[in-house]
Design a protein around this motif. Structure first.
Motif, PDB file in Angstrom:
ATOM      1  N   VAL A  19     -17.236   6.993  16.347  1.00 48.42           N
ATOM      2  CA  VAL A  19     -16.506   7.486  17.727  1.00 48.42           C
ATOM      3  C   VAL A  19     -17.315   8.687  18.129  1.00 48.42           C
ATOM      4  O   VAL A  19     -18.210   9.037  17.314  1.00 48.42           O
ATOM      5  CB  VAL A  19     -15.028   8.101  17.482  1.00 48.42           C
ATOM      6  N   PRO A  20     -17.433   9.250  19.138  1.00 46.56           N
ATOM      7  CA  PRO A  20     -18.346  10.173  19.809  1.00 46.56           C
ATOM      8  C   PRO A  20     -18.345  11.520  18.792  1.00 46.56           C
ATOM      9  O   PRO A  20     -19.469  12.070  18.449  1.00 46.56           O
ATOM     10  CB  PRO A  20     -17.858  10.540  20.885  1.00 46.56           C
ATOM     11  N   GLY A  21     -17.288  11.940  18.624  1.00 46.69           N
ATOM     12  CA  GLY A  21     -17.079  13.522  17.724  1.00 46.69           C
ATOM     13  C   GLY A  21     -15.762  13.284  16.958  1.00 46.69           C
ATOM     14  O   GLY A  21     -14.955  12.329  16.861  1.00 46.69           O
ATOM     15  N   SER A  22     -15.640  14.496  16.254  1.00 44.93           N
ATOM     16  CA  SER A  22     -14.634  14.348  15.237  1.00 44.93           C
ATOM     17  C   SER A  22     -13.155  14.576  15.864  1.00 44.93           C
ATOM     18  O   SER A  22     -12.058  14.052  15.472  1.00 44.93           O
ATOM     19  CB  SER A  22     -14.711  15.766  14.402  1.00 44.93           C
ATOM     20  N   TYR A  23     -13.157  15.102  17.277  1.00 38.95           N
ATOM     21  CA  TYR A  23     -11.743  15.027  17.904  1.00 38.95           C
ATOM     22  C   TYR A  23     -11.260  13.720  18.208  1.00 38.95           C
ATOM     23  O   TYR A  23     -10.055  13.486  18.229  1.00 38.95           O
ATOM     24  CB  TYR A  23     -11.998  16.022  19.150  1.00 38.95           C
ATOM     25  N   GLU A  24     -12.156  12.970  18.278  1.00 39.44           N
ATOM     26  CA  GLU A  24     -11.786  11.390  18.593  1.00 39.44           C
ATOM     27  C   GLU A  24     -11.398  10.545  17.289  1.00 39.44           C
ATOM     28  O   GLU A  24     -10.826   9.350  17.298  1.00 39.44           O
ATOM     29  CB  GLU A  24     -12.887  10.556  19.204  1.00 39.44           C
ATOM     30  N   LEU A  25     -11.642  11.230  16.190  1.00 34.41           N
ATOM     31  CA  LEU A  25     -11.085  10.524  14.778  1.00 34.41           C
ATOM     32  C   LEU A  25      -9.953   9.979  14.704  1.00 34.41           C
ATOM     33  O   LEU A  25      -9.524   8.691  14.321  1.00 34.41           O
ATOM     34  CB  LEU A  25     -11.453  11.264  13.623  1.00 34.41           C
TER      35      LEU A  25
ATOM     36  N   ILE B 241     -11.750  25.858  15.577  1.00 41.55           N
ATOM     37  CA  ILE B 241     -10.205  26.216  14.927  1.00 41.55           C
ATOM     38  C   ILE B 241      -9.514  25.203  15.647  1.00 41.55           C
ATOM     39  O   ILE B 241      -8.609  24.484  15.170  1.00 41.55           O
ATOM     40  CB  ILE B 241     -10.014  27.658  15.242  1.00 41.55           C
ATOM     41  N   PHE B 242      -9.443  25.077  16.972  1.00 39.16           N
ATOM     42  CA  PHE B 242      -8.925  24.174  18.075  1.00 39.16           C
ATOM     43  C   PHE B 242      -9.059  22.664  17.725  1.00 39.16           C
ATOM     44  O   PHE B 242      -8.342  21.979  17.460  1.00 39.16           O
ATOM     45  CB  PHE B 242      -8.962  24.401  19.453  1.00 39.16           C
ATOM     46  N   ILE B 243     -10.239  22.312  17.673  1.00 46.34           N
ATOM     47  CA  ILE B 243     -10.824  21.340  17.235  1.00 46.34           C
ATOM     48  C   ILE B 243     -10.038  20.644  15.980  1.00 46.34           C
ATOM     49  O   ILE B 243      -9.450  19.588  15.418  1.00 46.34           O
ATOM     50  CB  ILE B 243     -12.255  20.913  17.380  1.00 46.34           C
ATOM     51  N   ASN B 244     -10.477  21.422  14.991  1.00 45.03           N
ATOM     52  CA  ASN B 244      -9.793  21.131  13.603  1.00 45.03           C
ATOM     53  C   ASN B 244      -8.404  20.858  13.475  1.00 45.03           C
ATOM     54  O   ASN B 244      -7.894  20.216  12.762  1.00 45.03           O
ATOM     55  CB  ASN B 244     -10.347  22.097  12.514  1.00 45.03           C
ATOM     56  N   GLN B 245      -7.663  21.903  14.272  1.00 44.62           N
ATOM     57  CA  GLN B 245      -6.179  21.739  14.071  1.00 44.62           C
ATOM     58  C   GLN B 245      -5.847  20.377  14.738  1.00 44.62           C
ATOM     59  O   GLN B 245      -4.887  19.807  14.199  1.00 44.62           O
ATOM     60  CB  GLN B 245      -5.472  23.117  14.720  1.00 44.62           C
TER      61      GLN B 245
ATOM     62  N   PRO C  46      -2.155   5.571   4.049  1.00 44.10           N
ATOM     63  CA  PRO C  46      -3.273   6.716   4.017  1.00 44.10           C
ATOM     64  C   PRO C  46      -4.005   6.553   5.198  1.00 44.10           C
ATOM     65  O   PRO C  46      -4.768   5.256   5.462  1.00 44.10           O
ATOM     66  CB  PRO C  46      -3.682   6.654   2.659  1.00 44.10           C
ATOM     67  N   PHE C  47      -4.261   7.596   5.688  1.00 41.73           N
ATOM     68  CA  PHE C  47      -5.173   8.160   6.688  1.00 41.73           C
ATOM     69  C   PHE C  47      -5.929   9.367   6.267  1.00 41.73           C
ATOM     70  O   PHE C  47      -5.083  10.225   6.501  1.00 41.73           O
ATOM     71  CB  PHE C  47      -4.764   8.103   8.250  1.00 41.73           C
ATOM     72  N   VAL C  48      -6.904   9.234   5.664  1.00 37.91           N
ATOM     73  CA  VAL C  48      -7.568  10.143   5.054  1.00 37.91           C
ATOM     74  C   VAL C  48      -8.544  11.376   5.740  1.00 37.91           C
ATOM     75  O   VAL C  48      -9.341  10.794   6.474  1.00 37.91           O
ATOM     76  CB  VAL C  48      -8.432   9.750   3.930  1.00 37.91           C
ATOM     77  N   PHE C  49      -8.246  12.381   5.588  1.00 39.32           N
ATOM     78  CA  PHE C  49      -8.973  13.650   6.299  1.00 39.32           C
ATOM     79  C   PHE C  49     -10.146  13.870   5.726  1.00 39.32           C
ATOM     80  O   PHE C  49     -10.225  14.565   4.601  1.00 39.32           O
ATOM     81  CB  PHE C  49      -7.825  14.908   6.301  1.00 39.32           C
ATOM     82  N   GLY C  50     -11.242  13.277   5.753  1.00 43.19           N
ATOM     83  CA  GLY C  50     -12.709  13.417   5.341  1.00 43.19           C
ATOM     84  C   GLY C  50     -13.360  14.318   6.394  1.00 43.19           C
ATOM     85  O   GLY C  50     -14.444  13.651   6.778  1.00 43.19           O
ATOM     86  N   VAL C  51     -12.825  15.308   6.756  1.00 42.52           N
ATOM     87  CA  VAL C  51     -13.572  16.028   7.684  1.00 42.52           C
ATOM     88  C   VAL C  51     -13.992  17.484   7.091  1.00 42.52           C
ATOM     89  O   VAL C  51     -13.029  18.078   6.722  1.00 42.52           O
ATOM     90  CB  VAL C  51     -12.566  16.403   8.786  1.00 42.52           C
ATOM     91  N   LEU C  52     -15.455  17.819   7.204  1.00 45.53           N
ATOM     92  CA  LEU C  52     -15.944  18.918   6.839  1.00 45.53           C
ATOM     93  C   LEU C  52     -15.699  20.177   7.844  1.00 45.53           C
ATOM     94  O   LEU C  52     -15.950  19.705   8.872  1.00 45.53           O
ATOM     95  CB  LEU C  52     -17.339  18.832   6.674  1.00 45.53           C
ATOM     96  N   THR C  53     -15.033  21.128   7.480  1.00 38.07           N
ATOM     97  CA  THR C  53     -14.846  22.288   8.369  1.00 38.07           C
ATOM     98  C   THR C  53     -15.666  23.531   7.782  1.00 38.07           C
ATOM     99  O   THR C  53     -15.004  24.107   6.940  1.00 38.07           O
ATOM    100  CB  THR C  53     -13.310  22.492   8.480  1.00 38.07           C
ATOM    101  N   VAL C  54     -16.635  23.644   8.120  1.00 40.71           N
ATOM    102  CA  VAL C  54     -17.938  24.620   7.603  1.00 40.71           C
ATOM    103  C   VAL C  54     -18.314  25.613   8.657  1.00 40.71           C
ATOM    104  O   VAL C  54     -18.259  25.584   9.917  1.00 40.71           O
ATOM    105  CB  VAL C  54     -18.876  23.670   6.841  1.00 40.71           C
ATOM    106  N   ASN C  55     -18.736  26.600   8.113  1.00 45.61           N
ATOM    107  CA  ASN C  55     -19.440  27.720   8.548  1.00 45.61           C
ATOM    108  C   ASN C  55     -21.143  27.343   9.269  1.00 45.61           C
ATOM    109  O   ASN C  55     -21.387  27.748  10.272  1.00 45.61           O
ATOM    110  CB  ASN C  55     -19.423  28.947   8.157  1.00 45.61           C
ATOM    111  N   THR C  56     -21.759  26.635   8.434  1.00 47.46           N
ATOM    112  CA  THR C  56     -23.176  26.444   8.801  1.00 47.46           C
ATOM    113  C   THR C  56     -23.370  25.013   8.219  1.00 47.46           C
ATOM    114  O   THR C  56     -22.832  24.258   7.472  1.00 47.46           O
ATOM    115  CB  THR C  56     -23.934  27.335   7.850  1.00 47.46           C
ATOM    116  N   GLU C  57     -24.555  24.489   8.755  1.00 49.24           N
ATOM    117  CA  GLU C  57     -25.087  23.124   8.813  1.00 49.24           C
ATOM    118  C   GLU C  57     -25.457  22.967   7.163  1.00 49.24           C
ATOM    119  O   GLU C  57     -25.458  21.829   6.741  1.00 49.24           O
ATOM    120  CB  GLU C  57     -26.488  22.890   9.672  1.00 49.24           C
TER     121      GLU C  57
END
Length: 172
Positions: free
Chosen positions: A59-65, A96-100, A116-127
């Motif tokens: 998918v294009p980005g994490s929001y579309e997961l 914050i809004f994307i992650n929520q 199960p729909f597994v949340f494998g999303v990194l929510t980090v401060n830096t690359e």
């Protein structure tokens, strides 16, 4: 396979060897998500999941997961769907809004489909933090997401076996 925590899974039980598992991966931050996908797929194969039973889509980005996961659910009916993405903090609170939204969407799918729909999303401060959590130098979130999916599939199977033949229990 050693599951993070206490559970030990040496091999997928015979009744699970032909299960299908979906993976939906965000293309945004692809240097990170491609590594996560590789590690996730490798962990599933090492556990005995057949390559042809792993359905992987982008998918294009994490929001579309969550929507990508729903598409996989509706077309393939897998035992689990693993959502892989990476959201890196920027100069605003956009992350914050994307992650929520992602978290709520994935949780809704878990509850709606009772799988199960597994949340494998990194929510980090830096690359740098993202890379360290994806490539195994600090953590291996792709592998951990695969292990979480397998552990939840096995839990569901165990619970189904416990209630078989009991009157008054749903067994979906």
């Amino acid at each position: 396979m050693k599951i993070k925590g206490k559970t030990e899974i040496s091999a997928i039980p015979k009744d699970l060897e032909n299960i299908k598992i979906g993976i939906v991966k965000a293309q945004w931050n692809s240097a990170v998500t491609d590594t996560m996908l590789s590690e996730c797929t490798k962990a599933l194969k090492n556990a005995g999941i057949l390559e042809e039973n792993i359905i992987s889509k982008n998918v294009p980005g994490s929001y579309e997961l969550p929507l990508g996961a729903l598409f996989i659910e509706n077309t393939h009916n897998p035992a689990a769907v693993i959502c892989l993405g990476c959201v890196i903090k920027g100069e605003t609170d956009h992350d914050i809004f994307i992650n929520q939204g992602i978290a709520q969407g994935i949780m809704g799918l878990n509850l709606r489909f009772s799988k199960p729909f597994v949340f494998g999303v990194l929510t980090v401060n830096t690359e740098e933090q993202a890379i360290a959590r994806a490539d195994g130098s600090k953590e291996n979130k792709g592998k951990e997401a695969a292990e979480a999916a397998l552990e939840m599939i096995l839990l569901r199977q165990d619970l189904k076996k416990e209630v078989q033949g009991q009157i008054g229990f749903r067994n979906r």
